[in-house]
Write an enzyme that holds these catalytic residues in place. Sequence first.
Site, mmCIF file in Angstrom:
data_model
loop_
_atom_site.group_PDB
_atom_site.id
_atom_site.type_symbol
_atom_site.label_atom_id
_atom_site.label_comp_id
_atom_site.label_asym_id
_atom_site.label_seq_id
_atom_site.Cartn_x
_atom_site.Cartn_y
_atom_site.Cartn_z
ATOM 1 N N ASP A 161 0.948 -1.213 -0.060
ATOM 2 C CA ASP A 161 0.008 -0.016 -0.162
ATOM 3 C C ASP A 161 0.910 1.207 -0.026
ATOM 4 O OD1 ASP A 161 -2.612 -0.548 0.062
ATOM 5 O OD2 ASP A 161 -2.601 -1.623 2.211
HETATM 6 C C1 BGC Z 1 -0.408 1.965 6.110
HETATM 7 C C2 BGC Z 1 -0.302 0.710 5.440
HETATM 8 C C3 BGC Z 1 -1.795 0.136 5.270
HETATM 9 C C4 BGC Z 1 -2.316 1.379 4.289
HETATM 10 C C5 BGC Z 1 -3.801 0.984 4.077
HETATM 11 C C6 BGC Z 1 -0.870 2.930 5.256
HETATM 12 O O1 BGC Z 1 -1.485 4.153 5.847
HETATM 13 O O2 BGC Z 1 0.783 2.321 6.546
HETATM 14 O O3 BGC Z 1 0.433 -0.187 6.274
HETATM 15 O O4 BGC Z 1 -1.526 -0.644 4.522
HETATM 16 O O5 BGC Z 1 -2.304 2.463 4.910
HETATM 17 O O6 BGC Z 1 -4.513 1.941 3.685
HETATM 18 C C1 NOJ Z 2 -1.933 -3.966 5.326
HETATM 19 C C2 NOJ Z 2 -3.089 -3.798 4.266
HETATM 20 O O1 NOJ Z 2 -4.126 -4.346 4.983
HETATM 21 C C3 NOJ Z 2 -2.703 -4.878 3.299
HETATM 22 O O2 NOJ Z 2 -3.730 -4.900 2.208
HETATM 23 C C4 NOJ Z 2 -1.564 -4.545 2.558
HETATM 24 O O3 NOJ Z 2 -1.238 -5.343 1.593
HETATM 25 C C5 NOJ Z 2 -0.418 -4.456 3.587
HETATM 26 N N1 NOJ Z 2 -0.840 -3.442 4.592
HETATM 27 C C6 NOJ Z 2 1.076 -3.800 2.944
HETATM 28 O O4 NOJ Z 2 0.997 -2.686 2.572
#
Ligand code: BGC
Ligand code: NOJ
Length: 817
Positions: free
Chosen positions: A489
């Site tokens: 993400d």
């Molecule tokens: C977080 C990530 C997360 C993502 C999901 C980010 O701000 O750091 O870990 O997966 O948001 O929206």
């Molecule tokens: C948490 C999110 O829920 C997941 O969808 C994502 O793949 C990981 N973070 C890595 O960013």
Amino acid sequence: MRYGYFNDEQKEYVITRPDTPLPWINYLGCEAYFGILSNTAGGYSFYKDARLRRLTRYRYNQAPLDETGRYIYLRDDDTQTAEYWSPTWQPVRRKLNEYECRHGLGYTTIRSSLAGIQAQLLYFIPLGENLEIWQLSLSNLRTQPANLSVFSMVEFCLWDAVDDATNFQRNYSIGEVEVVDEVIYHKSEYRERRDHFAFLACSEKLAGFDTDREAFLGPYRGADAPLGVERGYLSNSIAHGWQPVGVQQFKLHLEPGEQHETIFLLGYHENHQEEKFDPPGTQQINKRRVQPIIQKYLKTEEVQTAFQQLKAYWQGLLEKLKVQTPDIHTDRMVNTWNVYQLMATFNFSRSASYFESGTGRGMGFRDSNQDLLGFMHLMPERARQRILDLTATQLSSGGAYHQYQPLTKRGNNEVGSGFNDDPLWLVLAVAAYIAETGEWSILDEVVPYDNQPGSEESLYGHLKRSMGYTLSRLGPHNLPLIGRADWNDCLNLNCFSEAPGQSFQTTTNKDGKVAESVFIAGLFIRAAQEMIRMAATRQDPDGELYLHASQQMAEAVWQSGWDGSWFLRAYDNFGEPVGSKYCQEGQIYIEPQGMCIMAGLGIDNGRARQALDAVAEKLATPHGIMLHQPAYTRYYLNLGEISSYPPGYKENGSVFCHTNPWIMIAEAMLGNGAAAHDYYLRINPSKREEISEVHRCEPYVYAQTIAGREAATYGEAKNSWLTGTAAWNYLAITQWILGIRPEFEGLRIDPCVPPEWDGFRVERTFRGRQLHIMVHNPSHISHGVSRVELDGREIEGNLVRFTAEGDEHQVDVWMGS
Ligand code: BGC
Ligand code: NOJ
């Protein structure tokens, strides 16, 4: 250092001191009514949706940690000083003589004693009901009689937890309650559009109650020192606006040695719109339907029966797959805790935990699809429904809403779509469902796009659009365009944010025609393998198309996605490589190594081995395998959120546990059982229990992230419970290391274990049959099966097809070359 121990027999984690490094929580409920409960009674409850139907309040980021909760106060009415304490330690935090919290499957007990009074609380949610039970048992261990006052307390939330926390100019004026027959009803907004209310009931004759928070606590006081408890009586306050609470008091006389039991009920109830009020025409809640439910569960026998039913329910689920291996940490996680966490991720995706507020994120499309991968055998019918719900949030472009709200099942517009890996995960989830159940007809289920009536198409048609979505979005190197992000993400190659506080993923300011993802390329090839086989069974000529497309994709990876010793991660918006030896930082990433090898790339030409050697050399640590190396030490505008984290944290080079099983699977695919299981143990929570002071999160569930080598708190876990780690680790250990793997045609038995293992046993239900699988490893090898016997008769190969009749089968497997 440990803060408790596993009771494997009872399937409980027993916490032996209340001041764990962080609150160590449990989940109550498995259907519609849920609660989160910490080891000191913190937490909250909700009906279906932690944001839209919050029943009780919770204060995040609070000091002291973990407020509020389901609180009980005991007051010694005999003492001059009127001593009082909480038998769950919080919120009063008086030092207890004895304390023990047992988190079990769907229930928690907290037992403690102080001043000769022993208390035990059992919390659980009966199956099929929208209420929670707190069963309190008090014993007088003194030589003298004891006179106690017992108080309960919950804080009601005004239903939408975001609104509750932000719109208090309104909420301070809408709170309403009723107190009838000693039951406290929270009914804010019931007069208008709501048809639901909450209740708090108790099996005792009450000495008093409060429903106004300030009346109970006293102005400027907290839950650690409520005025009502201090002075020993309540004011029977009726809340008008402000903060409605449920507080009850009863008095108890206990002879020496005497024990007494009390039941508290906290619940949720919906009335039919036309039957909301009683008498009709008034504004009073119609309690006719809820009263019998309350009466029922105020009886000890009913509580006991419901508790036994809950235990039996979990026992039944755990029976579906049980293993006996030479390793206790494997057995413990596979047989109990990993399964338990699978249920939590299935129910909550990434929405409600002690690291997710329940108000921000709904059910993730990619998340829930991956969570399903480990869940299929547990409850195939619920998995099926989830697949269809997710599919209904796919868009006609083939893309998908990134999240949806569980209450409405509608895609979340605020987050939107454009995470280009999302739709491909659906293919993997559907394939896993068919492999588990053999039920091909799911592909013919007709499902709309974006929940729009009239847009319906078969599930198979949806999957084809998933594939088409990738194929119509290829970049300059013929690799898939990344969109707003792929699995990672925080790798936002099209979303450049220079303004503090801006959301990275939703700041789309590039047209997105350049940045490409090697990870999605691997995922596409993996999905194509499933589509090719599905197409074959449906005589769909497009199978050819997927074959051809995946070959071209593989070619593109070899042309432009191989960095010399490992797979590249991506190309950024300027066409520059990410995750390459030519980068200053972030030279190697774990994700493409895992995904490309799982897709079969490089297995024949030695490059998979090369990539895994690079992982071992550059990314592996004793605390698990890091996401990339070196971590970014400064902010790179062109990479998005990833370098916003300090080095070693979260997506910036921590051990992002979700990805570790991909490497375990890759090692298993190459026959390296020792490495696969070694990686498995590095992040196994039970194995890490002995370093709880470093790990800090619960030792019975996986956490999302463990701080990486560059972090000041190297080895510290964060974001426990709601992570794809649960499903993927379960898959890695059960299907690839132990190698008991459902395929479309049957069950593949293909273990890849540490060579010192003599063998192992698996009990598994598969397509309605009960299998007893015994794997022997007489020559102590890692991989390879020389003989398989089904019910004593040798079969060819290691794919068991179960043509034989009968509900039970014995499968004997010998490893050998
Ligand atoms: C977080 C990530 C997360 C993502 C999901 C980010 O701000 O750091 O870990 O997966 O948001 O929206
Ligand atoms: C948490 C999110 O829920 C997941 O969808 C994502 O793949 C990981 N973070 C890595 O960013």
